[in-house]
Design a protein around this motif. Structure first.
Motif, PDB file in Angstrom:
ATOM      1  N   LYS A  76       8.926  -0.842   3.936  1.00 24.68           N
ATOM      2  CA  LYS A  76       8.652   0.170   4.954  1.00 24.68           C
ATOM      3  C   LYS A  76       8.574  -0.433   6.360  1.00 24.68           C
ATOM      4  CE  LYS A  76       6.296   3.278   1.787  1.00 24.68           C
ATOM      5  NZ  LYS A  76       5.008   3.890   1.453  1.00 24.68           N
ATOM      6  N   ALA A  77       8.454  -1.761   6.442  1.00 27.77           N
ATOM      7  CA  ALA A  77       8.458  -2.460   7.724  1.00 27.77           C
ATOM      8  C   ALA A  77       9.820  -3.121   7.969  1.00 27.77           C
ATOM      9  CB  ALA A  77       7.350  -3.508   7.762  1.00 27.77           C
ATOM     10  N   PHE A  78      10.808  -2.756   7.152  1.00 28.54           N
ATOM     11  CA  PHE A  78      12.193  -3.214   7.283  1.00 28.54           C
ATOM     12  C   PHE A  78      12.388  -4.691   6.943  1.00 28.54           C
ATOM     13  CE2 PHE A  78      11.504   0.320  10.242  1.00 28.54           C
ATOM     14  CZ  PHE A  78      12.340   1.253   9.660  1.00 28.54           C
ATOM     15  N   TYR A  79      11.579  -5.208   5.993  1.00 29.72           N
ATOM     16  CA  TYR A  79      11.754  -6.556   5.463  1.00 29.72           C
ATOM     17  C   TYR A  79      12.042  -6.433   3.974  1.00 29.72           C
ATOM     18  CZ  TYR A  79       9.687  -8.279   9.788  1.00 29.72           C
ATOM     19  OH  TYR A  79       9.422  -8.554  11.107  1.00 29.72           O
ATOM     20  N   SER A  80      13.124  -7.058   3.534  1.00 29.19           N
ATOM     21  CA  SER A  80      13.509  -6.975   2.120  1.00 29.19           C
ATOM     22  C   SER A  80      12.829  -8.079   1.317  1.00 29.19           C
ATOM     23  CB  SER A  80      15.026  -7.111   1.981  1.00 29.19           C
ATOM     24  OG  SER A  80      15.430  -8.427   2.318  1.00 29.19           O
ATOM     25  N   ASP A  81      12.849  -7.921   0.003  1.00 32.26           N
ATOM     26  CA  ASP A  81      12.344  -8.972  -0.874  1.00 32.26           C
ATOM     27  C   ASP A  81      13.107 -10.275  -0.640  1.00 32.26           C
ATOM     28  OD1 ASP A  81      10.501  -7.232  -1.989  1.00 32.26           O
ATOM     29  OD2 ASP A  81      11.691  -6.842  -3.782  1.00 32.26           O
ATOM     30  N   ALA A  82      14.414 -10.161  -0.388  1.00 31.72           N
ATOM     31  CA  ALA A  82      15.241 -11.354  -0.134  1.00 31.72           C
ATOM     32  C   ALA A  82      14.788 -12.082   1.131  1.00 31.72           C
ATOM     33  CB  ALA A  82      16.708 -10.957  -0.024  1.00 31.72           C
ATOM     34  N   ASP A  83      14.341 -11.337   2.153  1.00 32.45           N
ATOM     35  CA  ASP A  83      13.828 -11.971   3.373  1.00 32.45           C
ATOM     36  C   ASP A  83      12.616 -12.847   3.060  1.00 32.45           C
ATOM     37  OD1 ASP A  83      15.737 -10.629   4.924  1.00 32.45           O
ATOM     38  OD2 ASP A  83      14.363  -8.983   5.407  1.00 32.45           O
ATOM     39  N   PHE A  84      11.712 -12.316   2.237  1.00 37.98           N
ATOM     40  CA  PHE A  84      10.518 -13.077   1.870  1.00 37.98           C
ATOM     41  C   PHE A  84      10.856 -14.272   0.993  1.00 37.98           C
ATOM     42  CE2 PHE A  84       8.499  -9.023   3.032  1.00 37.98           C
ATOM     43  CZ  PHE A  84       7.499  -9.501   3.870  1.00 37.98           C
ATOM     44  N   GLU A  85      11.777 -14.084   0.064  1.00 38.22           N
ATOM     45  CA  GLU A  85      12.186 -15.189  -0.805  1.00 38.22           C
ATOM     46  C   GLU A  85      12.845 -16.296   0.004  1.00 38.22           C
ATOM     47  OE1 GLU A  85      14.572 -13.560  -3.945  1.00 38.22           O
ATOM     48  OE2 GLU A  85      12.911 -12.356  -4.721  1.00 38.22           O
ATOM     49  N   ALA A  86      13.670 -15.943   0.976  1.00 40.46           N
ATOM     50  CA  ALA A  86      14.315 -16.942   1.827  1.00 40.46           C
ATOM     51  C   ALA A  86      13.288 -17.711   2.651  1.00 40.46           C
ATOM     52  CB  ALA A  86      15.333 -16.259   2.755  1.00 40.46           C
ATOM     53  N   ALA A  87      12.154 -17.074   2.930  1.00 40.46           N
ATOM     54  CA  ALA A  87      11.086 -17.737   3.693  1.00 40.46           C
ATOM     55  C   ALA A  87      10.208 -18.614   2.812  1.00 40.46           C
ATOM     56  CB  ALA A  87      10.233 -16.678   4.387  1.00 40.46           C
ATOM     57  N   GLY A  88      10.420 -18.552   1.487  1.00 41.88           N
ATOM     58  CA  GLY A  88       9.677 -19.412   0.585  1.00 41.88           C
ATOM     59  C   GLY A  88       8.638 -18.712  -0.260  1.00 41.88           C
ATOM     60  N   ALA A  89       8.552 -17.396  -0.167  1.00 39.06           N
ATOM     61  CA  ALA A  89       7.583 -16.649  -0.985  1.00 39.06           C
ATOM     62  C   ALA A  89       8.087 -16.500  -2.415  1.00 39.06           C
ATOM     63  CB  ALA A  89       7.332 -15.275  -0.371  1.00 39.06           C
ATOM     64  N   GLU A 129       0.856  -1.188   0.000  1.00 37.54           N
ATOM     65  CA  GLU A 129       0.000   0.000   0.000  1.00 37.54           C
ATOM     66  C   GLU A 129       0.892   1.238   0.000  1.00 37.54           C
ATOM     67  OE1 GLU A 129      -3.286   0.168  -0.214  1.00 37.54           O
ATOM     68  OE2 GLU A 129      -3.567  -1.994  -0.210  1.00 37.54           O
ATOM     69  N   GLN A 130       0.520   2.226  -0.742  1.00 36.85           N
ATOM     70  CA  GLN A 130       1.365   3.396  -0.938  1.00 36.85           C
ATOM     71  C   GLN A 130       1.657   4.155   0.362  1.00 36.85           C
ATOM     72  OE1 GLN A 130      -0.128   6.065  -3.870  1.00 36.85           O
ATOM     73  NE2 GLN A 130       1.787   7.167  -4.032  1.00 36.85           N
ATOM     74  N   ASN A 131       0.671   4.393   1.192  1.00 37.11           N
ATOM     75  CA  ASN A 131       0.862   5.207   2.388  1.00 37.11           C
ATOM     76  C   ASN A 131       0.789   4.392   3.672  1.00 37.11           C
ATOM     77  OD1 ASN A 131       1.122   7.653   0.954  1.00 37.11           O
ATOM     78  ND2 ASN A 131      -1.087   7.702   0.676  1.00 37.11           N
ATOM     79  N   ASP A 132       1.243   3.154   3.633  1.00 40.12           N
ATOM     80  CA  ASP A 132       1.166   2.282   4.801  1.00 40.12           C
ATOM     81  C   ASP A 132       2.538   1.687   5.081  1.00 40.12           C
ATOM     82  OD1 ASP A 132       0.244   0.742   6.881  1.00 40.12           O
ATOM     83  OD2 ASP A 132      -1.345  -0.223   5.738  1.00 40.12           O
ATOM     84  N   THR A 133       2.948   1.705   6.338  1.00 36.38           N
ATOM     85  CA  THR A 133       4.251   1.148   6.704  1.00 36.38           C
ATOM     86  C   THR A 133       4.139  -0.298   7.176  1.00 36.38           C
ATOM     87  OG1 THR A 133       4.044   1.978   8.965  1.00 36.38           O
ATOM     88  CG2 THR A 133       5.155   3.394   7.365  1.00 36.38           C
ATOM     89  N   ARG A 134       2.923  -0.830   7.238  1.00 39.04           N
ATOM     90  CA  ARG A 134       2.733  -2.204   7.703  1.00 39.04           C
ATOM     91  C   ARG A 134       2.813  -3.185   6.541  1.00 39.04           C
ATOM     92  NH1 ARG A 134      -3.030  -1.492  10.195  1.00 39.04           N
ATOM     93  NH2 ARG A 134      -3.196  -0.445   8.183  1.00 39.04           N
ATOM     94  N   VAL A 135       3.046  -4.442   6.881  1.00 39.79           N
ATOM     95  CA  VAL A 135       2.999  -5.518   5.903  1.00 39.79           C
ATOM     96  C   VAL A 135       2.097  -6.602   6.499  1.00 39.79           C
ATOM     97  CG1 VAL A 135       5.097  -6.658   6.771  1.00 39.79           C
ATOM     98  CG2 VAL A 135       4.385  -7.027   4.421  1.00 39.79           C
ATOM     99  N   ALA A 136       1.286  -7.235   5.653  1.00 39.84           N
ATOM    100  CA  ALA A 136       0.276  -8.179   6.131  1.00 39.84           C
ATOM    101  C   ALA A 136       0.873  -9.382   6.859  1.00 39.84           C
ATOM    102  CB  ALA A 136      -0.590  -8.647   4.967  1.00 39.84           C
ATOM    103  N   LEU A 137       1.953  -9.941   6.348  1.00 40.52           N
ATOM    104  CA  LEU A 137       2.620 -11.093   6.963  1.00 40.52           C
ATOM    105  C   LEU A 137       4.120 -10.863   6.926  1.00 40.52           C
ATOM    106  CD1 LEU A 137       0.625 -14.013   5.305  1.00 40.52           C
ATOM    107  CD2 LEU A 137       0.422 -13.235   7.658  1.00 40.52           C
ATOM    108  N   ILE A 138       4.797 -11.308   7.964  1.00 40.84           N
ATOM    109  CA  ILE A 138       6.251 -11.184   8.006  1.00 40.84           C
ATOM    110  C   ILE A 138       6.879 -12.485   7.517  1.00 40.84           C
ATOM    111  CG2 ILE A 138       6.175  -9.450   9.835  1.00 40.84           C
ATOM    112  CD1 ILE A 138       6.994 -11.675  11.812  1.00 40.84           C
ATOM    113  N   PRO A 139       8.154 -12.466   7.151  1.00 40.58           N
ATOM    114  CA  PRO A 139       8.797 -13.668   6.616  1.00 40.58           C
ATOM    115  C   PRO A 139       8.681 -14.897   7.541  1.00 40.58           C
ATOM    116  CG  PRO A 139      10.161 -11.782   6.147  1.00 40.58           C
ATOM    117  CD  PRO A 139       9.039 -11.295   7.040  1.00 40.58           C
ATOM    118  N   GLU A 140       8.759 -14.709   8.837  1.00 36.18           N
ATOM    119  CA  GLU A 140       8.632 -15.845   9.764  1.00 36.18           C
ATOM    120  C   GLU A 140       7.288 -16.556   9.601  1.00 36.18           C
ATOM    121  OE1 GLU A 140       8.615 -16.701  14.581  1.00 36.18           O
ATOM    122  OE2 GLU A 140       8.976 -14.681  13.851  1.00 36.18           O
ATOM    123  N   THR A 141       6.225 -15.791   9.437  1.00 40.17           N
ATOM    124  CA  THR A 141       4.896 -16.370   9.255  1.00 40.17           C
ATOM    125  C   THR A 141       4.769 -17.005   7.884  1.00 40.17           C
ATOM    126  OG1 THR A 141       4.020 -14.660  10.708  1.00 40.17           O
ATOM    127  CG2 THR A 141       2.427 -15.886   9.391  1.00 40.17           C
TER     128      THR A 141
END
Length: 70
Positions: A56-69, A24-36
């Motif tokens: 904006k929540a300090f999680y990179s694309d690489a963090d999500f990819e490492a989690a399996g996304a 979301e453009q003006n939101d600093t939250r992310v629906a799920l974090i890499p751990e979840t």
């Protein structure tokens, strides 16, 4: 975790989910974090994360990819 199916009026719905995480453009939250995401993927689900969705929540694309996304 055992994969079960729900039976609605004779139609079988698999319990596997396709999960999409958007940005979301003006939101600093992310629906799920890499751990979840990692736990959900381990249970047989698929997760799709938009480019820079967690930045904006300090999680990179690489963090999500490492989690399996994807």
């Amino acid at each position: 975790c055992q994969m079960l199916s729900a039976d609605f009026f004779g139609f079988q719905f698999p319990s596997q989910m396709n999960i999409g995480i958007l940005t979301e453009q003006n939101d600093t939250r992310v629906a799920l974090i890499p751990e979840t995401i990692q736990k959900l993927v381990a249970d047989g689900n698929q997760a799709w994360v938009a480019h820079m969705a967690g930045a904006k929540a300090f999680y990179s694309d690489a963090d999500f990819e490492a989690a399996g996304a994807k």
